[in-house]
Motif scaffolding. Structure first.
Motif, short mmCIF file in Angstrom:
data_model
loop_
_atom_site.label_atom_id
_atom_site.label_comp_id
_atom_site.label_asym_id
_atom_site.label_seq_id
_atom_site.Cartn_x
_atom_site.Cartn_y
_atom_site.Cartn_z
N TRP A 83 41.29 28.40 44.35
CA TRP A 83 41.49 29.47 45.31
C TRP A 83 41.12 30.81 44.68
O TRP A 83 41.44 31.05 43.51
N HIS A 84 40.43 31.65 45.44
CA HIS A 84 39.93 32.92 44.93
C HIS A 84 40.23 34.04 45.92
O HIS A 84 40.49 33.79 47.10
N SER A 85 40.12 35.27 45.42
CA SER A 85 40.10 36.45 46.28
C SER A 85 38.87 37.27 45.92
O SER A 85 38.59 37.49 44.74
N TYR A 86 38.14 37.72 46.94
CA TYR A 86 36.94 38.53 46.70
C TYR A 86 37.28 39.91 46.13
O TYR A 86 36.40 40.63 45.69
N GLU A 87 38.56 40.28 46.14
CA GLU A 87 38.95 41.61 45.68
C GLU A 87 39.25 41.68 44.19
O GLU A 87 39.41 42.77 43.64
N VAL A 88 39.35 40.51 43.53
CA VAL A 88 39.75 40.50 42.13
C VAL A 88 38.82 39.59 41.31
O VAL A 88 38.00 38.85 41.86
N HIS A 89 38.99 39.65 40.01
CA HIS A 89 38.17 38.86 39.09
C HIS A 89 38.57 37.39 39.13
O HIS A 89 39.71 37.05 39.45
N SER A 90 37.65 36.52 38.75
CA SER A 90 37.90 35.07 38.78
C SER A 90 38.93 34.62 37.75
O SER A 90 39.43 33.50 37.83
N ASP A 91 39.27 35.48 36.78
CA ASP A 91 40.32 35.14 35.82
C ASP A 91 41.66 34.88 36.52
O ASP A 91 42.52 34.17 35.98
N LEU A 92 41.84 35.47 37.69
CA LEU A 92 43.10 35.29 38.42
C LEU A 92 43.07 34.09 39.36
O LEU A 92 44.11 33.72 39.92
N SER A 93 41.91 33.47 39.55
CA SER A 93 41.79 32.33 40.46
C SER A 93 42.69 31.19 40.03
O SER A 93 43.03 31.05 38.85
N GLU A 99 50.39 29.95 44.32
CA GLU A 99 50.48 30.56 42.99
C GLU A 99 49.55 31.75 42.86
O GLU A 99 49.90 32.77 42.26
N LEU A 100 48.34 31.63 43.44
CA LEU A 100 47.39 32.74 43.42
C LEU A 100 47.97 33.94 44.16
O LEU A 100 47.94 35.07 43.66
N LEU A 101 48.51 33.70 45.36
CA LEU A 101 49.09 34.79 46.15
C LEU A 101 50.26 35.45 45.42
O LEU A 101 50.40 36.67 45.43
N GLU A 102 51.08 34.63 44.77
CA GLU A 102 52.20 35.19 44.00
C GLU A 102 51.71 36.04 42.84
O GLU A 102 52.26 37.12 42.57
N THR A 103 50.65 35.59 42.16
CA THR A 103 50.06 36.36 41.05
C THR A 103 49.50 37.68 41.55
O THR A 103 49.73 38.74 40.94
N LEU A 104 48.77 37.64 42.66
CA LEU A 104 48.16 38.84 43.21
C LEU A 104 49.22 39.84 43.66
O LEU A 104 49.10 41.05 43.40
N ASN A 105 50.24 39.36 44.32
CA ASN A 105 51.27 40.27 44.84
C ASN A 105 52.18 40.81 43.74
O ASN A 105 52.68 41.93 43.83
N LYS A 106 52.35 40.02 42.69
CA LYS A 106 53.08 40.52 41.52
C LYS A 106 52.28 41.65 40.88
O LYS A 106 52.84 42.66 40.44
N ALA A 107 50.94 41.48 40.84
CA ALA A 107 50.07 42.53 40.29
C ALA A 107 50.16 43.80 41.13
O ALA A 107 50.14 44.92 40.59
#
Length: 319
Positions: A83-93, A99-107
Motif C-alpha cells: 500500500w502506498h500514498s502518492y503524497e509521501v516517499h515509498s519508505d513509508l509504504s 498500518e500505513l494509514l496509522e503511520t501517515l496519521n502519526k506523522a
C-alpha cells in the motif's frame, strides 16, 4: 595565494544552539545535513514523510499538517503487493493498509507538534520536474514504480514554484509565527531528467526562491538562504568530491558543507559542546585490541564519565 573561489556566507542573526529544535524537510541532501545534526546530538527531526523533492509536494504536506487533515482510504492505493500514498516517499509504504494509514496519521500529528515547538526549519528543494497522475490530475511526490504511462511529466514554472513556497511559509507560520526559516537548493543533480533539463530545473528553483526571499525577507527571523548548491558547484567543482555515481556529494563534501553551515548557522557557544560530543562519538566507535586490559577499562570509565557530564548538562542528549 588562493587557488579556488570561496562562497561568501552571511552569519545568521538567530543561530541554532543546543536549546534549539530543528525540523529538516526535503531532498536527500536534507538527510545528509540531518545526519550531522544527529551525530552532534542537536534536537533534530528529519523528513517525517520521507524524502520529498519538489516544492508543490512539500507545500501539500505542510498544508495537510497545518489543517491536521488526516489520511483516509481514498489517499492510499495498492500496487506490487504494498500500500502506498502518492503524497509521501515509498519508505513509508506498507503491506498492510491500516498500518500505513496509522503511520501517515502519526506523522501528521507529530509534525504538527514539531512545527509548533520548532525554533528552526530547514527546507531543501531538489527539482522543478514533477509527475502528474493523469487519472487524478494531481502532482505526486513519488511514483512508487507505477507504470509511467499513468503520469505526465512537467516542469513547474517559476510562478507556480514561487506561489508554492509562499503557501508553504504561510502554512508553517499559522502554527508557529516565530519559526526561523533556512532554505537551500540541493546540490544533487537530477541527470535522469537530462543535463540541460537539470540546469533548467535548478534555475526555476533559484529564481522562484530568491524572488520569495526578496519579497518576504523582512517577515523572517533570520537570514535564510544557505548556498549548498553554489558551494558544491564552485568551491567543490572537482569530481573527487563526488560519490561513484558522480552526482551525489561524498563524505568529504558533506563534511565541508557542514563546516560552512556550522560557521554561519550554529551558535559559537555551541562549538565547545560539539567538540565534547565529537570526542565521545569517536571514542564510542573505538575498538580495543585487548578489551580486558586495565588500560581499556580506564578508557571506558573515563568515557562513561564524559558521557554522564554531557547528559547531565543537556538532558535531551543520550548516547
Amino acid at each position: 595565494m588562493q587557488f579556488r573561489t570561496q562562497i561568501p556566507i552571511s552569519k545568521s542573526n538567530n543561530p541554532i544552539d543546543y536549546n534549539s529544535k530543528v525540523l529538516s524537510i526535503g531532498s536527500c541532501f536534507a538527510e545528509n545535513m540531518a545526519e550531522k545534526f544527529d551525530y552532534f546530538k542537536f534536537q533534530n527531526e528529519t523528513n517525517p514523510f520521507g524524502i520529498i523533492f519538489n516544492p508543490v509536494s512539500i507545500e501539500k504536506l505542510f498544508d495537510r499538517v497545518s489543517k491536521q487533515e488526516l489520511f483516509g482510504e481514498k489517499d492510499v492505493f495498492f500496487h506490487n503487493e504494498r500500500w502506498h500514498s502518492y503524497e509521501v516517499h515509498s519508505d513509508l509504504s506498507n503491506s498492510d493498509r491500516q498500518e500505513l494509514l496509522e503511520t501517515l496519521n502519526k506523522a501528521i500529528t507529530e509534525t504538527y507538534k514539531q512545527i509548533k515547538e520548532a525554533t528552526h526549519i530547514i527546507i531543501t528543494f531538489g527539482t522543478s520536474w514533477i509527475y502528474r497522475n493523469i487519472e487524478k490530475d494531481e502532482i505526486v511526490a513519488n511514483c512508487h514504480k507505477v507504470p509511467q504511462k499513468q503520469f505526465a511529466k512537467e516542469l513547474l514554472s517559476v510562478e507556480v514554484i514561487q506561489k508554492s513556497i509562499q503557501n508553504t511559509i504561510g502554512a508553517i507560520q499559522t502554527l508557529n509565527p516565530n519559526i526561523n526559516f533556512i532554505f537551500t537548493i540541493s546540490p544533487v543533480r537530477h541527470i535522469k531528467d537530462g543535463f540541460v533539463e537539470n540546469q533548467l530545473s535548478k534555475s526555476h528553483l533559484f529564481t522562484a526562491l530568491h524572488q520569495v526571499l526578496k519579497t518576504y525577507n523582512s517577515k523572517f527571523i533570520t537570514h535564510n538562504y544557505f548556498p549548498s548548491y553554489e558551494i558544491m558547484m564552485d568551491e567543490l567543482r572537482d569530481y573527487r568530491f563526488y560519490n561513484e555515481d558522480m552526482l551525489h556529494p561524498n563524505q568529504i563534501a558533506i563534511d565541508y558543507i557542514w563546516k560552512l553551515f556550522s560557521e554561519s548557522h550554529i551558535s559559537e557557544n555551541s562549538f565547545s559542546i560539539m567538540k565534547e560530543v565529537d570526542e565521545i562519538q569517536k571514542s564510542l566507535r573505538h575498538r580495543s585490541f585487548n578489551p580486558e586490559s586495565d588500560q581499556h577499562k580506564k578508557f571506558l570509565a573515563n568515557l562513561q564519565q564524559k558521557m554522564k557530564n554531557v547528559e547531565e548538562k543537556w538532558p535531551h542528549i543520550v548516547f
